[in-house]
Each structure stands twice: as C-alpha cells, then as structure tokens.
Design a protein around this motif. Structure first.
Motif, PDB file in Angstrom:
ATOM      1  N   ILE A 191     -30.240  -4.355   5.225  1.00  0.00           N
ATOM      2  CA  ILE A 191     -31.283  -5.245   4.712  1.00  0.00           C
ATOM      3  C   ILE A 191     -31.616  -6.303   5.758  1.00  0.00           C
ATOM      4  CG2 ILE A 191     -31.919  -6.806   2.843  1.00  0.00           C
ATOM      5  CD1 ILE A 191     -29.634  -5.372   1.206  1.00  0.00           C
ATOM      6  N   SER A 192     -32.868  -6.286   6.187  1.00  0.00           N
ATOM      7  CA  SER A 192     -33.341  -7.285   7.136  1.00  0.00           C
ATOM      8  C   SER A 192     -34.058  -8.385   6.363  1.00  0.00           C
ATOM      9  CB  SER A 192     -34.290  -6.652   8.153  1.00  0.00           C
ATOM     10  OG  SER A 192     -33.606  -5.757   8.988  1.00  0.00           O
ATOM     11  N   ARG A 193     -33.566  -9.590   6.497  1.00  0.00           N
ATOM     12  CA  ARG A 193     -34.161 -10.734   5.818  1.00  0.00           C
ATOM     13  C   ARG A 193     -35.171 -11.365   6.771  1.00  0.00           C
ATOM     14  NH1 ARG A 193     -30.876 -13.993   1.515  1.00  0.00           N
ATOM     15  NH2 ARG A 193     -31.741 -12.233   0.375  1.00  0.00           N
ATOM     16  N   LEU A 194     -36.448 -11.049   6.545  1.00  0.00           N
ATOM     17  CA  LEU A 194     -37.503 -11.467   7.460  1.00  0.00           C
ATOM     18  C   LEU A 194     -38.061 -12.829   7.083  1.00  0.00           C
ATOM     19  CD1 LEU A 194     -39.537  -8.140   7.789  1.00  0.00           C
ATOM     20  CD2 LEU A 194     -37.465  -8.831   8.998  1.00  0.00           C
ATOM     21  N   THR A 195     -38.431 -13.591   8.087  1.00  0.00           N
ATOM     22  CA  THR A 195     -39.195 -14.816   7.864  1.00  0.00           C
ATOM     23  C   THR A 195     -40.631 -14.517   8.278  1.00  0.00           C
ATOM     24  OG1 THR A 195     -38.466 -15.603  10.043  1.00  0.00           O
ATOM     25  CG2 THR A 195     -37.289 -16.427   8.127  1.00  0.00           C
ATOM     26  N   ILE A 196     -41.520 -14.439   7.299  1.00  0.00           N
ATOM     27  CA  ILE A 196     -42.891 -14.048   7.587  1.00  0.00           C
ATOM     28  C   ILE A 196     -43.847 -15.182   7.240  1.00  0.00           C
ATOM     29  CG2 ILE A 196     -42.514 -11.577   7.355  1.00  0.00           C
ATOM     30  CD1 ILE A 196     -43.405 -11.689   4.522  1.00  0.00           C
TER      31      ILE A 196
END
Length: 543
Positions: A323-328
């Motif tokens: 799981i990649s926790r992205l900051t978008i």
C-alpha cells in the motif's frame, strides 16, 4: 482555459516537483475519497491531458536510461469502475523483444508472467472460499503436520501454533524465503523474525498458504484457483501453468533466452509466483475487486486495509497488498495535499515482471506487464509514472465533476430562511459548506466545514454503487472540520508543526449526533437536492 492550464501543469509537474513543494493540509480530511466517484472520468479534462502527455513521459524514461528501449516489451492498461472498461492503453516493443511476441503485438490480450501478483490471487481465493474470518485461525488447524517443526528453541524453530493464516497473508509470520522452507521443511526451518513483529516479505509463507487453500478446497492450488476465481470471473487467459496453443497470443522469451522463466512451473511454489495472465484478465480481476463481485462489500473493504507499517511513513502492508500512501494535490495547481492509499501488488520472475494497482478512492486501476532482461528494475519507474500521472488526474477529474455537477445553491421553499450553499474551493478537499441556514439561523460554526462521502448509498450495498453513473440515488455525506484555530501539520507530513500531529477530525464525526449528516440526492450523476435529516429540511437546487 485557466482550469485546463492548471490541470496540465499539475499532471506534468507532480512527479518532478511535489517532493519539494508539498504542503500538508491543516484541515485533515478523512481517509477515502474527497469527492463522489459516480461519474465517468474518461472524458474529463484531466484524464484527456494525462493520456495526451503520457507517451512523452515514457520517452523521457527512455532518454534518461531508466528504461532500456531496445530490450523491454511492456503493456500498460488503465481502467475505470465507472465504465467497467479500459480508459487507456500503452504498449512498447523493443527491437530485441520482437521475436518473443507470438502474434507480433503486445496488447491487452497478450499473456505474460505476473510473478508475485499470484500472491494476491491466492489470498483472494482463500477469502472467497472460507471468509476473511480464516485470517484468525492458526495455520496448524489446516496443516497440523507443521506442529512437528515446533520446539522450545525459538531461535531455531518456527512455532507454527503461533502463526495464523492472517499472519502469513500479511507477511508477518517470519517465515522468510521459500528455498530453505522447502528444503528443510520438517525440522530445520528457522524463523526470520518474531511473528507479528514486522512485515518481512515471505515467499515461503505463501508456499504454505497455497497448501492451506489446497486443504480447505480439497483440490490442488491450481484446481482451486481455477474453480474459485478464474472460472466465475471468466478469466480464460490466466493460468498457473504455461499456456500453449497454435493461436497463442503471448510474450514468450524462451525463444531468445534459454534461461527464461517462461515455463518454469512448480506446483509447490504455485501460490507464491506461478501465474500467467494478460492485461484484459487483470482488468477483469481489478474491476471485480472494486465492484465487490466475488466478495461482499464489507469483506472487500476489510481486506483492503493496512495490516502493518514499514520503516517508511508512506509504505504500508496489507494481505498481501503493498500500500502506497500518496500525497496528492487536492485541486489542480495547488501544492496543498491530501492522503490517498493505492493498493498495489508487484511481481517478478526475473525476465518477467508485473504491477497490479487499484485506487478505491477514484475507482480506477492499472496493470503493467513487462518482459526483458531489464524487466526487474524497469517495473518501478513504470509504476511511478503510471501512478503519478493517472491518480492525480483521477483526483482532478473528481474535482472537475464536483464543480459541474455537485456545487450550487439549494433552497427549502417550504421554510423561509432555509438554504444551503456547496462550493468547490481551490486548495481544499471535499465540498465546502459555505453556508447552511435553517429558519434564518446558521447551522455551521466554522468556515472550515467540508463535506465527504460516507460510502453509504440508497442503491445497493455493493461497492459498485460507488461508481454508478446512471439513475437516481441518495448518498450519505458527513461534515467535518478541525478545531479552530487550526494547528499546523506535523513536519513529517509537510507541515510546520513538530513531531506530533493534531489531526483529530476523525474523532469528531457524529460526536454530537447527526447534526453533521447530509444526504445528497443525484439523478444521472447531478445533484438535484440535499436532505438534512436533523431538521427534516429538503433543499432543492436553485442554481
């Protein structure tokens, strides 16, 4: 025009500049989508521009040397649960790989090896067969012979009675690699790490899970996968054995490389990395998960949750999701960001690699199939460029849809002084509750109030209702706002605060009852009225 320029700039600049410029939002939203996903994103400005610019981004990877243009063959497919179809396809065939393609092309029908993406199907089948409750069972319930490997020496023996099916599925059993497990199965396998201490990638654990599936199904792993998943989903081009046939559409590297992993199939290792598939079948599987076709919505949602952290703030581990926790960016052109979790499973068989990814927040997914002597390192820059292009684009598509179909002024004509104004605001996630008046009295106490989907729909309990674009439906939302004055985010989150964050929004929902609930009524994706259950008010769209 200003909107389109902001979208283009955000998509093109995100990968290169986001690390230097991100600003953690002070008003922390709930994890999950910022806006409704009940719309077709494929015709949005942001997705159109992402598709237009994507080939140039691949060319940049070739020119920089991150991808070997002559060696690699790869196929990328991006799909949407709102359309239940592909929304973008890109393929490349390097000069050195042309002979490996049995039909001379690499499209979504071309079969490659998917390596450890197989692990995802192994867990999917176990849950489909026995329910997610099986995660709590000790593995010795299904493989009692493993207990013979236990002893009082915790440094030299895995205590299998302490290992659950869930520990194996989430890489937290300490079982390590497959080779020594299979060589010294009964009496010499040492633990790699204490159970549940950390997530440590474990091919050996999934070899064991394959045997669990065999026991609970009364079949071999290969037979069980076929019966439980592949046949019901119609995945006719997916298998655990090398595909054959005169009309085969495949990437067969054995014709140019005698050491290729093509055809290297071992039943005992089948659950850890054996499978062959094409992009069309991976799309079918991804849509089935997003739409909760095989599993219930509740089980799917439970499965798609983190089960362990890692040494990184932005990499979590599921069962067996990576799981990649992205900051978008929350809106086009903004450097203010929100968190969005992308569920990925990567795989590799040396000269074949694959990436499978789903973004439930946006109802999109993607697959990447690669072949080549440089396939192993190449999967990561391809994962990055696909994710960093299409996930922000999908976020911006949601903003665009909200601007056109959700925002507006709504009036309860039966009650004077009763109205509601919803907005889409630059640099802020979710719908803004600009004003909420009940009989001339304001119903909000903060200009920070934002409205977020609660995942509850009048149409169906299936997750497919989250992406339904046609018909009438009512969808629950909750208002959320941080305490005022809003404190800065922790430094690790891109803010100006210290070690600790002050993100307490999740604690406040429904704290004082249903005064934060609004029901949005849509017809063919357009918001026509809003209900406020607390007072019984019904606001009709005025403009």
């Amino acid at each position: 025009m200003l909107w389109e320029k902001a979208v283009i700039g955000s998509i093109l600049g995100f990968a290169a500049t986001s690390a230097a410029k991100i600003v953690g939002m002070e008003e922390v939203p709930l994890i999950g989508p910022a806006f409704l996903t009940n719309f077709d994103p494929s015709n949005s400005t942001s997705i159109r521009n992402a598709k237009s610019k994507f080939p140039g981004l691949i060319d940049n990877l070739f020119e920089s040397g991150e991808l070997n243009k002559t060696d690699l063959a790869f196929s990328i497919d991006v799909f949407s649960a709102a359309t239940n179809a592909s929304i973008y396809h890109y393929s490349h065939i390097g000069e050195n790989s042309k002979k490996t393609l049995t039909q001379g092309k690499f499209d979504d029908q071309t079969i490659g090896r998917i390596g450890s993406v197989t692990k995802l199907f192994a867990v999917y089948a176990i849950i489909a067969k026995s329910g997610i409750e099986i995660f709590s069972d000790p593995v010795t319930k299904y493989l009692p012979e493993l207990a013979r490997n236990s002893s009082g020496d915790s440094l030299r023996r895995i205590r299998w009675d302490d290992i659950t099916v869930g520990a194996l599925a989430s890489q937290q059993a300490g079982t390590g690699g497959a080779l020594d497990l299979l060589t010294y199965f009964r009496d010499k396998k040492s633990p790699v790490i204490a159970p549940w201490r950390n997530a440590v990638y474990s091919d050996g654990g999934f070899a064991i899970l394959g045997q669990v599936l065999a026991r609970i199904s009364g079949k071999t792993f290969t037979e069980a996968i076929q019966e439980i998943l592949l046949d019901p989903l119609g995945m006719e081009n997916t298998s655990t054995k090398v595909p054959t046939g005169s009309d085969l559409n495949a990437l067969n590297r054995s014709v140019i490389d005698p050491k290729s992993s093509w055809g290297g199939d071992y039943e005992i290792l089948a659950a850890t990395g054996s499978m062959y598939a094409n992009g069309a079948d991976l799309r079918t599987a991804g849509l089935a998960i997003l739409n909760s076709e095989i599993l219930s919505a509740a089980t799917t949602s439970e499965w798609m949750k983190p089960r362990s952290g890692t040494g990184s703030l932005v990499e979590l581990v599921g069962a067996p999701w990576e799981i990649s926790r992205l900051t978008i960016p929350v809106t086009p052109g903004s450097n203010r960001t929100r968190i969005s979790d992308v569920y990925i499973k990567s795989g590799g068989n040396v000269d074949y690699t694959a990436i499978f990814g789903l973004s439930p927040d946006h109802g999109i997914g993607f697959s990447i199939l690669l072949g080549g002597s440089t396939a192993t390192p190449a999967r990561w820059p391809l994962r990055d460029v696909v994710g960093e292009t299409f996930i922000p684009a999908a976020e911006f598509a949601g903003v665009e849809n909200a601007k056109h179909n959700l925002a507006g002024v709504f009036v309860d004509k039966s009650s004077p002084g009763t109205n509601l104004t919803l907005t889409v605001d630059r640099g802020r996630p979710g719908l803004g509750v600009k004003s909420l008046w009940i009989n001339g009295t304001s119903g909000i106490t903060s200009q920070h109030e934002r409205l977020y989907p609660a995942g509850l729909s009048s149409v169906s309990s299936s997750l497919s209702s989250l992406y339904k674009t046609k018909g009438a439906m009512s969808i629950a939302h909750r208002m959320a706002a941080p305490e005022v004055p809003v404190k800065p985010r922790a430094a690790a989150d891109g803010g100006q605060g210290g070690l600790f964050d002050h993100s307490f929004t999740w604690m406040t929902i429904d704290f004082a009852g249903a005064d934060d609930e609004l029901i949005l009524n849509l017809v063919d994706g357009r918001l026509v009225s809003v209900e406020y259950p607390l007072t019984g008010s019904v606001f009709q769209r005025a403009h």
